[in-house]
Design a protein around this motif. Sequence first.
Motif, PDB file in Angstrom:
ATOM      1  N   UNK A 263     -11.319   3.468 -17.139  1.00 32.46           N
ATOM      2  CA  UNK A 263     -11.158   2.054 -16.798  1.00 32.46           C
ATOM      3  C   UNK A 263     -11.924   1.783 -15.500  1.00 32.46           C
ATOM      4  N   UNK A 264     -13.168   1.359 -15.632  1.00 27.52           N
ATOM      5  CA  UNK A 264     -13.997   1.083 -14.463  1.00 27.52           C
ATOM      6  C   UNK A 264     -14.192  -0.408 -14.252  1.00 27.52           C
ATOM      7  N   UNK A 265     -13.475  -1.216 -15.015  1.00 30.02           N
ATOM      8  CA  UNK A 265     -13.601  -2.671 -14.884  1.00 30.02           C
ATOM      9  C   UNK A 265     -12.851  -3.166 -13.655  1.00 30.02           C
ATOM     10  N   UNK A 266     -13.503  -4.018 -12.871  1.00 35.83           N
ATOM     11  CA  UNK A 266     -12.880  -4.650 -11.708  1.00 35.83           C
ATOM     12  C   UNK A 266     -13.057  -6.156 -11.855  1.00 35.83           C
ATOM     13  N   UNK A 267     -12.000  -6.882 -12.257  1.00 35.87           N
ATOM     14  CA  UNK A 267     -12.128  -8.333 -12.398  1.00 35.87           C
ATOM     15  C   UNK A 267     -12.454  -8.997 -11.057  1.00 35.87           C
ATOM     16  N   UNK A 268     -13.086 -10.156 -11.136  1.00 33.19           N
ATOM     17  CA  UNK A 268     -13.455 -10.880  -9.918  1.00 33.19           C
ATOM     18  C   UNK A 268     -12.241 -11.196  -9.068  1.00 33.19           C
ATOM     19  N   UNK A 269     -11.115 -11.500  -9.709  1.00 32.84           N
ATOM     20  CA  UNK A 269      -9.900 -11.839  -8.959  1.00 32.84           C
ATOM     21  C   UNK A 269      -9.368 -10.628  -8.192  1.00 32.84           C
ATOM     22  N   UNK A 270      -9.483  -9.432  -8.770  1.00 30.44           N
ATOM     23  CA  UNK A 270      -9.043  -8.218  -8.081  1.00 30.44           C
ATOM     24  C   UNK A 270      -9.975  -7.905  -6.914  1.00 30.44           C
ATOM     25  N   UNK A 271     -11.273  -8.047  -7.147  1.00 28.83           N
ATOM     26  CA  UNK A 271     -12.246  -7.832  -6.072  1.00 28.83           C
ATOM     27  C   UNK A 271     -11.968  -8.765  -4.899  1.00 28.83           C
ATOM     28  N   UNK A 272     -11.751 -10.051  -5.178  1.00 28.35           N
ATOM     29  CA  UNK A 272     -11.482 -11.026  -4.114  1.00 28.35           C
ATOM     30  C   UNK A 272     -10.187 -10.695  -3.380  1.00 28.35           C
ATOM     31  N   UNK A 273      -9.170 -10.244  -4.126  1.00 25.09           N
ATOM     32  CA  UNK A 273      -7.901  -9.880  -3.487  1.00 25.09           C
ATOM     33  C   UNK A 273      -8.103  -8.742  -2.498  1.00 25.09           C
ATOM     34  N   UNK A 276      -9.936 -10.022   0.747  1.00 26.18           N
ATOM     35  CA  UNK A 276      -9.106 -10.790   1.677  1.00 26.18           C
ATOM     36  C   UNK A 276      -7.981  -9.939   2.254  1.00 26.18           C
ATOM     37  N   UNK A 277      -7.486  -8.961   1.510  1.00 20.42           N
ATOM     38  CA  UNK A 277      -6.490  -8.051   2.076  1.00 20.42           C
ATOM     39  C   UNK A 277      -7.115  -7.151   3.142  1.00 20.42           C
ATOM     40  N   UNK A 278      -8.374  -6.805   2.967  1.00 16.93           N
ATOM     41  CA  UNK A 278      -9.074  -6.050   4.020  1.00 16.93           C
ATOM     42  C   UNK A 278      -9.247  -6.906   5.267  1.00 16.93           C
ATOM     43  N   UNK A 279      -9.510  -8.193   5.099  1.00 16.69           N
ATOM     44  CA  UNK A 279      -9.582  -9.104   6.239  1.00 16.69           C
ATOM     45  C   UNK A 279      -8.237  -9.182   6.956  1.00 16.69           C
ATOM     46  N   UNK A 280      -7.148  -9.229   6.182  1.00 13.89           N
ATOM     47  CA  UNK A 280      -5.810  -9.250   6.782  1.00 13.89           C
ATOM     48  C   UNK A 280      -5.536  -7.953   7.532  1.00 13.89           C
ATOM     49  N   UNK A 281      -5.965  -6.836   6.951  1.00 15.21           N
ATOM     50  CA  UNK A 281      -5.801  -5.549   7.622  1.00 15.21           C
ATOM     51  C   UNK A 281      -6.557  -5.522   8.941  1.00 15.21           C
ATOM     52  N   UNK A 282      -7.750  -6.097   8.953  1.00 18.81           N
ATOM     53  CA  UNK A 282      -8.541  -6.162  10.181  1.00 18.81           C
ATOM     54  C   UNK A 282      -7.844  -6.996  11.249  1.00 18.81           C
ATOM     55  N   UNK A 283      -7.290  -8.130  10.854  1.00 21.48           N
ATOM     56  CA  UNK A 283      -6.577  -8.977  11.815  1.00 21.48           C
ATOM     57  C   UNK A 283      -5.356  -8.275  12.382  1.00 21.48           C
ATOM     58  N   UNK A 284      -4.624  -7.550  11.538  1.00 21.03           N
ATOM     59  CA  UNK A 284      -3.422  -6.858  11.995  1.00 21.03           C
ATOM     60  C   UNK A 284      -3.740  -5.725  12.961  1.00 21.03           C
ATOM     61  N   UNK A 285      -4.959  -5.189  12.892  1.00 17.84           N
ATOM     62  CA  UNK A 285      -5.323  -4.027  13.726  1.00 17.84           C
ATOM     63  C   UNK A 285      -6.415  -4.363  14.742  1.00 17.84           C
TER      64      UNK A 285
END
Length: 323
Positions: A263-273, A276-285
């Motif tokens: 299963x190598x499929x990555x939907x656009x919605x998962x990629x975007x999530x 933005x979660x990486x951006x949140x991680x950056x803000x928290x740290x």
Amino acid sequence: MGGSVSCCISPGESPKIHRREVELEECPITTTEDVSEDTGTYLQHISDRELPDELAQEANPSDHPRASTLFLNKSQTDVREKRKSNYMNHTSPGLLTKKYSSCSTIFIDDSTVSQPNLKSTIKCVALAIYYHIKNRDSNRSLDIFDEKKHPLSREKVPDDYSVIDPEHKLIYRFIRTLFSSAQLTAECAIVTLVYLERLLTYAEMDICPCNWKRIVLGAILLASKVWDDQAVWNVDYCQILKDITVEDMNEMERHFLELLQFNINVPASVYAKYYFDLRSLADDNNLSFPLEPLSNKRAQKLEVSMSKSAYTLQVKMFLFSLC
């Protein structure tokens, strides 16, 4: 879209799903006892065998856009403790280094969901992996990823290699070296993290000091082949990591794919999530993305590039979903 995910052993250089919601009561599983003998063999419909979205999301966050990412959950414990410690000790946040927009000046960074900033994205991915290792549930692993049994260099692996957690800087340098040498993109780093979390979920294992390098390498290897139009071959990674063999790379890639159930499929919605979660991680740290004032010239260029990037991302994600 991208190169083949099969193993490459050529000695030469390389060129550069929203599912419907299903309630358990609405889809009763029919057993063979419910089928009359004259109807023949009963083949259960795939929708009857699949879990409802509510259960699947909890099990496979890398497949579903509404499920919270594993790395963000694992980081929250440290973030809460840090905030509590600062509050109890009356620690001052110090000088504010983050820039804020005003009526006269607008600050923007050059990172978007379609064109993330490479350096900042790699730092965030390395930090996500750091929290995975630090706050792991146990030390479940597989031999194919054990660095003691499959070393990446000729240097002797320390005896305490499996008990000392790597620092964030060490993880960042390892990933940065691979991305810089193979000329990989920031989008590839995000897909790498998706594959890494999918592996941990599907294989029910943990990323820990004894296996993190080979798991990260395997995720990067697969992500570069699936995402980039001009994939890097396995033999090229052997030139970056001088002491690893092509046969070892091929075997690790094969095991990685099997553990992912291909299963190598990555939907656009998962990629975007994940972005933005990486951006949140950056803000928290306190990992700030580079900010620059928005000029008229840059605003015009941004308007043009955003329209092109949106179209390119749509095409890429469509082709990516067909893999």
